[in-house]
Design a protein around this motif. Structure first.
Motif, mmCIF file in Angstrom:
data_model
loop_
_atom_site.group_PDB
_atom_site.id
_atom_site.type_symbol
_atom_site.label_atom_id
_atom_site.label_comp_id
_atom_site.label_asym_id
_atom_site.label_seq_id
_atom_site.Cartn_x
_atom_site.Cartn_y
_atom_site.Cartn_z
ATOM 1 N N ARG A 100 0.830 -1.212 0.000
ATOM 2 C CA ARG A 100 0.000 0.000 0.000
ATOM 3 C C ARG A 100 0.864 1.261 0.000
ATOM 4 O O ARG A 100 0.580 2.226 -0.714
ATOM 5 N N PHE A 101 1.931 1.266 0.793
ATOM 6 C CA PHE A 101 2.839 2.405 0.855
ATOM 7 C C PHE A 101 3.476 2.665 -0.511
ATOM 8 O O PHE A 101 3.542 3.805 -0.968
ATOM 9 N N LEU A 102 3.935 1.609 -1.156
ATOM 10 C CA LEU A 102 4.569 1.765 -2.466
ATOM 11 C C LEU A 102 3.603 2.357 -3.491
ATOM 12 O O LEU A 102 3.967 3.242 -4.271
ATOM 13 N N VAL A 103 2.373 1.870 -3.493
ATOM 14 C CA VAL A 103 1.393 2.329 -4.482
ATOM 15 C C VAL A 103 0.857 3.725 -4.150
ATOM 16 O O VAL A 103 0.758 4.589 -5.021
ATOM 17 N N ALA A 104 0.538 3.962 -2.883
ATOM 18 C CA ALA A 104 -0.127 5.212 -2.504
ATOM 19 C C ALA A 104 0.833 6.385 -2.315
ATOM 20 O O ALA A 104 0.475 7.531 -2.613
ATOM 21 N N GLU A 105 2.053 6.106 -1.833
ATOM 22 C CA GLU A 105 2.940 7.215 -1.504
ATOM 23 C C GLU A 105 4.203 7.292 -2.356
ATOM 24 O O GLU A 105 4.618 8.375 -2.744
ATOM 25 N N VAL A 106 4.812 6.173 -2.631
ATOM 26 C CA VAL A 106 6.070 6.196 -3.379
ATOM 27 C C VAL A 106 5.809 6.400 -4.867
ATOM 28 O O VAL A 106 6.409 7.277 -5.496
ATOM 29 N N LYS A 107 4.944 5.619 -5.456
ATOM 30 C CA LYS A 107 4.685 5.678 -6.902
ATOM 31 C C LYS A 107 4.311 7.084 -7.365
ATOM 32 O O LYS A 107 4.876 7.579 -8.348
ATOM 33 N N PRO A 108 3.376 7.779 -6.684
ATOM 34 C CA PRO A 108 3.019 9.126 -7.148
ATOM 35 C C PRO A 108 4.182 10.129 -7.074
ATOM 36 O O PRO A 108 4.194 11.122 -7.802
ATOM 37 N N ALA A 109 5.172 9.873 -6.224
ATOM 38 C CA ALA A 109 6.288 10.804 -6.053
ATOM 39 C C ALA A 109 7.418 10.550 -7.048
ATOM 40 O O ALA A 109 8.388 11.305 -7.081
ATOM 41 N N ILE A 110 7.306 9.512 -7.842
ATOM 42 C CA ILE A 110 8.369 9.148 -8.777
ATOM 43 C C ILE A 110 8.088 9.763 -10.138
ATOM 44 O O ILE A 110 7.006 9.567 -10.709
ATOM 45 N N GLY A 111 9.066 10.485 -10.656
ATOM 46 C CA GLY A 111 8.906 11.112 -11.968
ATOM 47 C C GLY A 111 9.297 10.207 -13.119
ATOM 48 O O GLY A 111 8.789 10.364 -14.230
ATOM 49 N N ASP A 112 10.174 9.262 -12.865
ATOM 50 C CA ASP A 112 10.666 8.358 -13.915
ATOM 51 C C ASP A 112 9.635 7.245 -14.140
ATOM 52 O O ASP A 112 9.393 6.443 -13.237
ATOM 53 N N PRO A 113 9.013 7.166 -15.337
ATOM 54 C CA PRO A 113 7.994 6.142 -15.595
ATOM 55 C C PRO A 113 8.513 4.710 -15.408
ATOM 56 O O PRO A 113 7.792 3.852 -14.912
ATOM 57 N N ALA A 114 9.761 4.460 -15.795
ATOM 58 C CA ALA A 114 10.317 3.103 -15.656
ATOM 59 C C ALA A 114 10.451 2.733 -14.184
ATOM 60 O O ALA A 114 10.115 1.611 -13.783
ATOM 61 N N LEU A 115 10.919 3.667 -13.371
ATOM 62 C CA LEU A 115 11.034 3.404 -11.939
ATOM 63 C C LEU A 115 9.648 3.274 -11.299
ATOM 64 O O LEU A 115 9.435 2.439 -10.415
ATOM 65 N N GLY A 116 8.697 4.065 -11.772
ATOM 66 C CA GLY A 116 7.324 3.949 -11.277
ATOM 67 C C GLY A 116 6.751 2.574 -11.571
ATOM 68 O O GLY A 116 6.080 1.969 -10.724
ATOM 69 N N PHE A 117 7.021 2.063 -12.767
ATOM 70 C CA PHE A 117 6.538 0.733 -13.142
ATOM 71 C C PHE A 117 7.174 -0.333 -12.245
ATOM 72 O O PHE A 117 6.499 -1.231 -11.755
ATOM 73 N N ARG A 118 8.484 -0.211 -12.013
ATOM 74 C CA ARG A 118 9.159 -1.189 -11.149
ATOM 75 C C ARG A 118 8.637 -1.107 -9.716
ATOM 76 O O ARG A 118 8.561 -2.112 -9.015
ATOM 77 N N THR A 119 8.236 0.063 -9.295
ATOM 78 C CA THR A 119 7.643 0.222 -7.965
ATOM 79 C C THR A 119 6.315 -0.523 -7.884
ATOM 80 O O THR A 119 6.020 -1.189 -6.885
ATOM 81 N N LEU A 120 5.513 -0.427 -8.948
ATOM 82 C CA LEU A 120 4.252 -1.175 -8.979
ATOM 83 C C LEU A 120 4.502 -2.683 -8.970
ATOM 84 O O LEU A 120 3.764 -3.430 -8.322
#
Length: 137
Positions: free
Chosen positions: A16-36
Motif C-alpha cells: 500500500r505504501f509503495l502504491v499510494a505514496e512512493v509511486k506518485p512521487a516518482i517522476g521516472d515512468p520506468a522506476l514507477g513501473f518497477r515500484t508497482l
C-alpha cells in the motif's frame, strides 16, 4: 508465533505504501513501473503466506487420494523443505502415470478435478481477480 502484525499484514502495508505514496512521487515512468511490480510482489507473498498451509493440506489430501499406495515420510510434513520434497515426489509420480498411460478412464476425471482445483488455488494467490469459475477442459 510472531505477535501482530504478522508477516502478511506487514507485506500488505509495504504494498500500500509503495502504491499510494512512493509511486506518485516518482517522476521516472520506468522506476514507477518497477515500484508497482514491487508492490504486486509484496501482495502476492502476503496472499501466499495466508493461503499456503490451507492449500498445501488440500493438495496433499487430493494427491494422497489419487496415489494411496505411494508412501510418504510423515515426519517430513512438519518441515517446509520436507513438504516440498513430498509434493515433488507425488507430483512426479502422478505425471509419470499420466505420461505412461497408467491412469485409467475412471481415475482420469479425478485427476482432472485435482489439477483444476490446484490451478484455482494457485491463481487465487498470484492473480486473485482472475475468473476461476470457468470450466477447465
Amino acid at each position: 508465533m510472531q505477535d501482530r502484525p504478522d508477516k502478511a499484514t506487514l507485506l500488505d502495508a509495504v504494498a500500500r505504501f509503495l502504491v499510494a505514496e512512493v509511486k506518485p512521487a516518482i517522476g521516472d515512468p520506468a522506476l514507477g513501473f518497477r515500484t508497482l511490480i514491487a508492490a504486486q510482489l509484496a501482495s502476492v507473498v502476503a496472499r501466499e503466506l495466508r493461503a499456503e498451509d490451507e492449500h498445501d493440506e488440500a493438495e496433499l489430501a487430493r494427491l494422497r487420494a489419487l496415489l494411496p499406495e505411494v508412501g510418504i515420510d510423515e515426519t517430513k510434513l512438519a518441515r517446509r523443505d520436507g513438504r516440498h520434497e513430498i509434493f515433488v515426489r507425488l507430483n512426479a509420480e502422478l505425471a509419470a502415470r499420466l505420461r505412461d498411460g497408467r491412469v485409467g478412464e475412471g481415475e482420469l476425471a479425478r485427476v482432472r478435478a485435482h489439477l483444476a482445483q490446484t490451478l484455482r488455488e494457485k491463481l487465487s494467490v498470484v492473480t486473485p481477480h482472475f475468473d476461476t469459475t470457468a470450466e477447465v477442459p
